[in-house]
Design a protein around this motif. Structure first.
Motif, PDB file in Angstrom:
ATOM      1  N   CYS A  30      -5.990  -9.591  -5.423  1.00 55.54           N
ATOM      2  CA  CYS A  30      -6.119 -10.190  -4.097  1.00 55.54           C
ATOM      3  C   CYS A  30      -5.029  -9.596  -3.229  1.00 55.54           C
ATOM      4  O   CYS A  30      -3.845  -9.631  -3.590  1.00 55.54           O
ATOM      5  CB  CYS A  30      -5.988 -11.718  -4.163  1.00 55.54           C
ATOM      6  N   GLU A  31      -5.424  -9.010  -2.103  1.00 57.50           N
ATOM      7  CA  GLU A  31      -4.449  -8.361  -1.227  1.00 57.50           C
ATOM      8  C   GLU A  31      -4.507  -8.964   0.174  1.00 57.50           C
ATOM      9  O   GLU A  31      -5.556  -9.443   0.627  1.00 57.50           O
ATOM     10  CB  GLU A  31      -4.690  -6.861  -1.168  1.00 57.50           C
ATOM     11  N   PHE A  79      -7.126 -12.251   3.837  1.00 52.71           N
ATOM     12  CA  PHE A  79      -7.038 -11.719   2.477  1.00 52.71           C
ATOM     13  C   PHE A  79      -8.407 -11.210   2.034  1.00 52.71           C
ATOM     14  O   PHE A  79      -9.453 -11.599   2.583  1.00 52.71           O
ATOM     15  CB  PHE A  79      -6.545 -12.791   1.508  1.00 52.71           C
ATOM     16  N   CYS A  80      -8.399 -10.373   1.021  1.00 51.74           N
ATOM     17  CA  CYS A  80      -9.641  -9.932   0.403  1.00 51.74           C
ATOM     18  C   CYS A  80      -9.396  -9.695  -1.088  1.00 51.74           C
ATOM     19  O   CYS A  80      -8.265  -9.397  -1.497  1.00 51.74           O
ATOM     20  CB  CYS A  80     -10.199  -8.681   1.069  1.00 51.74           C
ATOM     21  N   VAL A  81     -10.455  -9.859  -1.871  1.00 53.03           N
ATOM     22  CA  VAL A  81     -10.397  -9.639  -3.320  1.00 53.03           C
ATOM     23  C   VAL A  81     -11.108  -8.328  -3.621  1.00 53.03           C
ATOM     24  O   VAL A  81     -12.253  -8.125  -3.199  1.00 53.03           O
ATOM     25  CB  VAL A  81     -11.052 -10.802  -4.083  1.00 53.03           C
ATOM     26  N   CYS A  82     -10.416  -7.434  -4.336  1.00 52.79           N
ATOM     27  CA  CYS A  82     -10.941  -6.095  -4.611  1.00 52.79           C
ATOM     28  C   CYS A  82     -10.957  -5.837  -6.121  1.00 52.79           C
ATOM     29  O   CYS A  82     -10.261  -6.509  -6.894  1.00 52.79           O
ATOM     30  CB  CYS A  82     -10.103  -5.029  -3.918  1.00 52.79           C
ATOM     31  N   ALA A  83     -11.735  -4.845  -6.512  1.00 48.57           N
ATOM     32  CA  ALA A  83     -11.807  -4.424  -7.918  1.00 48.57           C
ATOM     33  C   ALA A  83     -11.864  -2.901  -7.978  1.00 48.57           C
ATOM     34  O   ALA A  83     -12.453  -2.250  -7.090  1.00 48.57           O
ATOM     35  CB  ALA A  83     -13.024  -5.036  -8.601  1.00 48.57           C
ATOM     36  N   ARG A  84     -11.254  -2.365  -9.038  1.00 47.96           N
ATOM     37  CA  ARG A  84     -11.213  -0.909  -9.180  1.00 47.96           C
ATOM     38  C   ARG A  84     -11.062  -0.557 -10.649  1.00 47.96           C
ATOM     39  O   ARG A  84     -10.222  -1.144 -11.346  1.00 47.96           O
ATOM     40  CB  ARG A  84     -10.041  -0.342  -8.377  1.00 47.96           C
ATOM     41  N   ALA A  85     -11.888   0.340 -11.136  1.00 49.36           N
ATOM     42  CA  ALA A  85     -11.819   0.749 -12.534  1.00 49.36           C
ATOM     43  C   ALA A  85     -10.578   1.591 -12.776  1.00 49.36           C
ATOM     44  O   ALA A  85     -10.206   2.433 -11.939  1.00 49.36           O
ATOM     45  CB  ALA A  85     -13.077   1.528 -12.916  1.00 49.36           C
ATOM     46  N   LEU A  86      -9.921   1.362 -13.897  1.00 47.14           N
ATOM     47  CA  LEU A  86      -8.769   2.162 -14.312  1.00 47.14           C
ATOM     48  C   LEU A  86      -9.176   2.911 -15.574  1.00 47.14           C
ATOM     49  O   LEU A  86      -9.301   2.326 -16.648  1.00 47.14           O
ATOM     50  CB  LEU A  86      -7.558   1.262 -14.576  1.00 47.14           C
ATOM     51  N   GLU A  87      -9.415   4.214 -15.444  1.00 46.03           N
ATOM     52  CA  GLU A  87      -9.951   5.024 -16.527  1.00 46.03           C
ATOM     53  C   GLU A  87      -8.811   5.737 -17.245  1.00 46.03           C
ATOM     54  O   GLU A  87      -8.047   6.497 -16.637  1.00 46.03           O
ATOM     55  CB  GLU A  87     -10.963   6.029 -15.985  1.00 46.03           C
ATOM     56  N   LEU A  88      -8.705   5.483 -18.543  1.00 44.02           N
ATOM     57  CA  LEU A  88      -7.683   6.120 -19.378  1.00 44.02           C
ATOM     58  C   LEU A  88      -8.348   7.180 -20.239  1.00 44.02           C
ATOM     59  O   LEU A  88      -9.278   6.892 -20.989  1.00 44.02           O
ATOM     60  CB  LEU A  88      -7.005   5.068 -20.267  1.00 44.02           C
ATOM     61  N   GLY A  89      -7.899   8.406 -20.117  1.00 43.15           N
ATOM     62  CA  GLY A  89      -8.482   9.492 -20.911  1.00 43.15           C
ATOM     63  C   GLY A  89      -7.418  10.445 -21.403  1.00 43.15           C
ATOM     64  O   GLY A  89      -6.218  10.282 -21.152  1.00 43.15           O
ATOM     65  N   GLU A  90      -7.873  11.466 -22.121  1.00 44.64           N
ATOM     66  CA  GLU A  90      -6.936  12.460 -22.646  1.00 44.64           C
ATOM     67  C   GLU A  90      -6.277  13.258 -21.531  1.00 44.64           C
ATOM     68  O   GLU A  90      -5.175  13.766 -21.679  1.00 44.64           O
ATOM     69  CB  GLU A  90      -7.672  13.397 -23.607  1.00 44.64           C
ATOM     70  N   GLN A  91      -6.971  13.364 -20.397  1.00 44.57           N
ATOM     71  CA  GLN A  91      -6.430  14.145 -19.295  1.00 44.57           C
ATOM     72  C   GLN A  91      -5.477  13.341 -18.414  1.00 44.57           C
ATOM     73  O   GLN A  91      -4.892  13.885 -17.486  1.00 44.57           O
ATOM     74  CB  GLN A  91      -7.590  14.687 -18.436  1.00 44.57           C
ATOM     75  N   GLY A  92      -5.371  12.041 -18.684  1.00 45.84           N
ATOM     76  CA  GLY A  92      -4.485  11.212 -17.876  1.00 45.84           C
ATOM     77  C   GLY A  92      -5.179   9.932 -17.429  1.00 45.84           C
ATOM     78  O   GLY A  92      -6.163   9.484 -18.016  1.00 45.84           O
ATOM     79  N   VAL A  93      -4.663   9.371 -16.349  1.00 44.46           N
ATOM     80  CA  VAL A  93      -5.167   8.102 -15.821  1.00 44.46           C
ATOM     81  C   VAL A  93      -5.784   8.356 -14.458  1.00 44.46           C
ATOM     82  O   VAL A  93      -5.229   9.111 -13.638  1.00 44.46           O
ATOM     83  CB  VAL A  93      -4.024   7.066 -15.707  1.00 44.46           C
ATOM     84  N   ARG A  94      -6.923   7.732 -14.208  1.00 44.30           N
ATOM     85  CA  ARG A  94      -7.617   7.925 -12.937  1.00 44.30           C
ATOM     86  C   ARG A  94      -8.170   6.593 -12.454  1.00 44.30           C
ATOM     87  O   ARG A  94      -8.675   5.786 -13.248  1.00 44.30           O
ATOM     88  CB  ARG A  94      -8.748   8.939 -13.099  1.00 44.30           C
ATOM     89  N   LEU A  95      -8.067   6.357 -11.162  1.00 48.52           N
ATOM     90  CA  LEU A  95      -8.618   5.150 -10.559  1.00 48.52           C
ATOM     91  C   LEU A  95     -10.020   5.422 -10.038  1.00 48.52           C
ATOM     92  O   LEU A  95     -10.283   6.472  -9.426  1.00 48.52           O
ATOM     93  CB  LEU A  95      -7.745   4.676  -9.399  1.00 48.52           C
ATOM     94  N   GLY A  96     -10.918   4.493 -10.274  1.00 45.03           N
ATOM     95  CA  GLY A  96     -12.269   4.612  -9.763  1.00 45.03           C
ATOM     96  C   GLY A  96     -12.342   4.215  -8.301  1.00 45.03           C
ATOM     97  O   GLY A  96     -11.338   3.920  -7.645  1.00 45.03           O
ATOM     98  N   THR A  97     -13.568   4.161  -7.785  1.00 49.37           N
ATOM     99  CA  THR A  97     -13.780   3.792  -6.383  1.00 49.37           C
ATOM    100  C   THR A  97     -13.480   2.316  -6.181  1.00 49.37           C
ATOM    101  O   THR A  97     -13.925   1.469  -6.964  1.00 49.37           O
ATOM    102  CB  THR A  97     -15.230   4.093  -5.960  1.00 49.37           C
ATOM    103  N   ALA A  98     -12.759   2.003  -5.137  1.00 51.85           N
ATOM    104  CA  ALA A  98     -12.441   0.609  -4.828  1.00 51.85           C
ATOM    105  C   ALA A  98     -13.656  -0.068  -4.204  1.00 51.85           C
ATOM    106  O   ALA A  98     -14.360   0.531  -3.379  1.00 51.85           O
ATOM    107  CB  ALA A  98     -11.246   0.529  -3.892  1.00 51.85           C
ATOM    108  N   ARG A  99     -13.906  -1.283  -4.604  1.00 46.00           N
ATOM    109  CA  ARG A  99     -14.981  -2.061  -3.990  1.00 46.00           C
ATOM    110  C   ARG A  99     -14.459  -3.447  -3.644  1.00 46.00           C
ATOM    111  O   ARG A  99     -13.659  -4.037  -4.375  1.00 46.00           O
ATOM    112  CB  ARG A  99     -16.207  -2.172  -4.907  1.00 46.00           C
ATOM    113  N   ILE A 100     -14.937  -3.955  -2.531  1.00 47.76           N
ATOM    114  CA  ILE A 100     -14.504  -5.263  -2.045  1.00 47.76           C
ATOM    115  C   ILE A 100     -15.420  -6.328  -2.643  1.00 47.76           C
ATOM    116  O   ILE A 100     -16.639  -6.304  -2.448  1.00 47.76           O
ATOM    117  CB  ILE A 100     -14.534  -5.316  -0.515  1.00 47.76           C
TER     118      ILE A 100
END
Length: 783
Positions: free
Chosen positions: A144-145, A163-184
């Motif tokens: 919540c931001e 305020f708004c509540v958001c969600a975002r995938a946190l992808e853990l892989g061999e190449q490192g960490v990457r954030l997915g697309t943010a959605r409200i």
């Protein structure tokens, strides 16, 4: 339960510093351990000149780089420490440290190397956004931001929904960490604390939130893209599937429930956490612990002892299997979440403790200033799990029963009932329940003779209870495809059970909820309990016992009805007839009236007919239908006629006249004129008045004239006809061409029948007038 020290903190790296930080007298704002229990993280908000900091301590003196972060206020502070499962290496994890401005640091611990910063990410998309709460749900981060408005708003209500509540995938892989697309997930909302279970996210209003939005909770179901609105005081309120981005607006989400929510009291939440079973545990300021399930239902668990909780008083909550552990004011409570039973209560010698992750569900680990302590507890066996709750229910019901019949003003409690020895019935029943449910291996002869006799008497009831509990367990554990069949059987047993017990306000409210939630199953259960079926002639028959009929006809006091839409059982059954078998409703009302007439005298105020007639109660159910059509008019006629009451029959007759169903008008008149002379007279005068006004009844005159009562004279008939002749604006014409006027020729057969019929006085003296000799012979003279 006995606490056992498992560590004095010397096995931690920098253990002396860990002990020093815990002994400073300033309680850490947050303590968290890693999933494997090898790391302890402390979030310290120190007083100046010391800086607030985040420190990690490793167990078993693992060498390597340490994790220590500090910041200088007003620099952003950490708002969340999240341990995320790594999909690359089994049984491994990473630590995500989320800061207020959205920066997210992902750390990984490697043996012999220590803590390594894998990557730094920006969680929020706006530079002015501020994270107030964050959690991890599966492989995603949910937060919540706050999004401050561009201009300074003077309107407080607009500022509250920034305020708004958001969600975002946190992808853990061999190449490192990457954030997915943010959605409200939800925008234009008040401030929420987000708490995640394995399948759902709970949104709890912030303590300083807007008053009108602090009356309910929100539950987000990510897989269904659905929001559930629930209030602990009312349970489930509404659910809505978010089909488009416009649906995620907070005000649109509440649009259909604003009126209902406005009447609720504000939430009373002191502390909250998520249990390992997926429910939201809430502690009120009064010390009441309850759980809100993901479907929006709420269940009370336990009441903590002591005075009301102050806003700053700490309450530690954590679940271990089915056991809820709670630390309050130096006292450790262990409570069974399923039954609400207090398993253990231990006064701790440590001033401040924090829960750590445990490797098993039957042990608890506590972090204190002097070290780490562990305590073990025995979980109740599955067979005995219902027993303590059932025995407690026996004493609670006995308290209510004896309190209603007591003349004393003092309140009777369960403890007094157990220790007093005055009332033996609940003690005996509790002993039997403990014997049959908890000690199944114990032979029956170990009970007292009187107990054994009572056990044989209630044995069938106990078996029914056990089968019912087993069926409830099947409903909870069954797959979705089998739930409906189990619910039908469960509803039938519940309806049958209530019809065999006292029909008080609580049972009636429960029946109302059963009929509302499972209408078809409740209908089938009602048919089974009343044994309703058609005989060979097609007539409805019921073979219910008199006790069941009394429960059906039970009508609570007026002040007990109408609350939350609660209606009596008779009305519930009538509504089921209207929904599933409307043709049977008049026959059911007639059957019920037959039972009433055989059980109570006519007009008795003790019987159900002494208040409101049954046909009127059934008509009231019919009037509450949302849509009305021709079938409802026909149903109203049938209900009026099946009562066979004079007023109802006349009302039905007038309704048929209004509908101009003249064939049925005559049939009803012929059938019900035989019930009583008074009703016969009222029916005939009504039809004679209609006959005087129009010519619709002319084809049926040969069937109407025989209904003329014996006491009506030709003068009475002519008076009635003249009173109901239609008023004409023109002067009457002797020989009119219109066929709507009444003529003497139409009345002639009726008048002839009345004139030729012997009068009442003639019948009285007919015996005397028909004597064999008239006048009588002269008596003989005496000489």
């Amino acid at each position: 339960m006995k606490l056992r020290q498992v560590s004095d903190l010397s096995d931690f790296s920098r253990g002396h510093w860990l002990r020093e930080l815990l002994c400073r007298g300033e309680e850490p704002s947050h303590v968290q351990s890693s999933p494997d229990g090898q790391h302890v993280l402390l979030l310290l908000k120190s007083r100046p000149p010391a800086l607030p900091r985040l420190v990690a301590f490793q167990r078993h003196s693992i060498a390597g780089a340490d994790l220590e972060r500090s910041w200088q206020p007003p620099q952003p502070a950490p708002v969340g420490l999240l341990f995320l499962q790594s999909p690359v290496v089994p049984d491994s994890w990473v630590l995500a440290v989320v800061w207020e401005h959205g920066r997210t640091e992902v750390w990984h611990f490697v043996v012999a190397v220590g803590w390594q910063l894998l990557q730094t990410l920006e969680l929020c998309q706006g530079a002015r956004a501020r994270v107030v709460s964050v959690c991890s749900q599966g492989a995603s981060l949910v937060w919540c931001e706050e999004r401050p408005p561009l201009g300074a708003h003077s309107d407080v209500s607009k500022c509250a929904f920034r305020f708004c509540v958001c969600a975002r995938a946190l992808e853990l892989g061999e190449q490192g960490v990457r954030l997915g697309t943010a959605r409200i997930v939800l925008h234009n909302s008040p401030e929420y604390q987000v708490l995640a279970s394995p399948q759902h996210v709970f949104l709890v209003p912030a303590a300083a939130g807007f008053a009108t939005t602090s009356k309910f909770l929100l539950i987000w179901h990510p897989e269904k893209a659905e929001f559930t609105i629930t209030a602990p005081s009312a349970g489930f309120i509404h659910s809505k599937v978010l089909r488009s981005s416009s649906d995620s607006d907070f005000k649109k989400l509440l649009l259909g429930s604003v009126g209902l929510l406005s009447g609720f009291a504000p939430l009373d939440i002191h502390s909250s956490t998520v249990s390992n079973s997926g429910g939201l545990l809430l502690v009120s300021t009064k010390g009441s612990v309850s759980v809100v399930e993901p479907d929006g239902t709420q269940r009370h668990v336990f009441d903590l002892e002591g005075d009301p909780l102050a806003q700053g008083s700490p309450v530690q909550l954590k679940t271990f299997g089915s056991i809820l552990a709670c630390v309050l004011a130096g006292v450790l409570y262990l409570v069974d979440q399923n039954s609400g039973r207090l398993v253990e209560k231990e006064v701790l010698s440590m001033k401040e403790v924090h829960f750590l992750e445990s490797q098993g569900e039957d042990s608890i680990q506590l972090l204190s200033q002097s070290g780490i302590y562990s305590c073990s507890f025995s979980k109740p066996e599955d067979d005995s799990r219902p027993e303590p709750c059932l025995v407690e229910m026996v004493f609670e019901e006995a308290c209510r029963y004896y309190q209603r019949r007591s003349l004393s003003s003092s309140k009777l409690t369960v403890e007094k009932l157990k220790k007093g020895g005055t009332f033996q019935a609940p003690v005996v029943l509790a002993a039997i329940l403990q014997h049959s449910l908890h000690q199944k291996q114990k032979p029956a002869r170990s009970l007292q003779d009187s107990y054994a006799k009572l056990l044989s008497t209630v044995n069938l009831e106990l078996q029914s209870y056990m089968s019912l509990e087993l069926l409830k367990t099947c409903v909870v554990c069954a797959p979705e495809s089998e739930v409906e069949s189990y619910c039908k059987e469960l509803v039938e047993q519940e309806v049958s059970r209530i019809l065999q017990s006292d029909m008080d306000k609580d049972n009636l409210a429960y029946l109302n909820s059963v009929f509302a939630s499972f209408p078809k199953a409740a209908w089938k259960a009602t048919r089974s309990c009343l044994q309703l079926q058609q005989n060979g002639d097609g007539l409805l028959v019921a073979r219910a016992t008199p006790e069941v009929w009394k429960k059906v006809l039970c009508q609570p006091q007026l002040e007990e009805v109408g609350q939350n839409g609660m209606v009596p059982l008779f009305e519930l059954i009538c509504a089921s007839f209207l929904r599933f078998k409307p043709k049977w409703l008049p026959s059911f009302v007639e059957l019920t009236q037959q039972y009433v007439s055989s059980s109570w005298s006519y007009g008795s105020k003790e019987g159900p007919e002494g208040r409101v007639p049954l046909y009127k109660r059934a008509l009231g159910v019919l009037a509450r239908k949302n849509k009305h059509g021709e079938a409802d008019e026909e149903m109203e006629l049938e209900l009026l006629l099946c009562s066979k009451r004079p007023k109802a029959v006349l009302q039905a007759l007038h309704l048929l006249i209004h509908l101009k169903q003249w064939q049925r008008v005559v049939e009803v008149a012929e059938k019900f004129s035989k019930l009583s002379p008074l009703l016969n007279k009222e029916i005939f005068i009504t039809l004679l008045a209609e006959f005087a006004q129009h010519r619709e009844l002319d084809p049926y005159l040969d069937r109407l004239w025989p209904l003329c009562p014996a006491e009506l004279t030709a003068s009475d008939i002519l008076t009635t006809v003249l009173q109901h002749l239609p008023h004409s604006q023109e002067d009457p014409v002797p020989f009119s061409s219109e066929g709507s006027q009444l003529t003497v020729g139409l009345l002639k057969p009726l008048l002839q029948r009345v004139v030729q019929r012997p009068s009442v006085q003639d019948e009285m003296y007919s015996d005397a007038l028909q004597s064999s000799t008239f006048p009588p012979p002269t008596p003989p003279r005496e000489h």
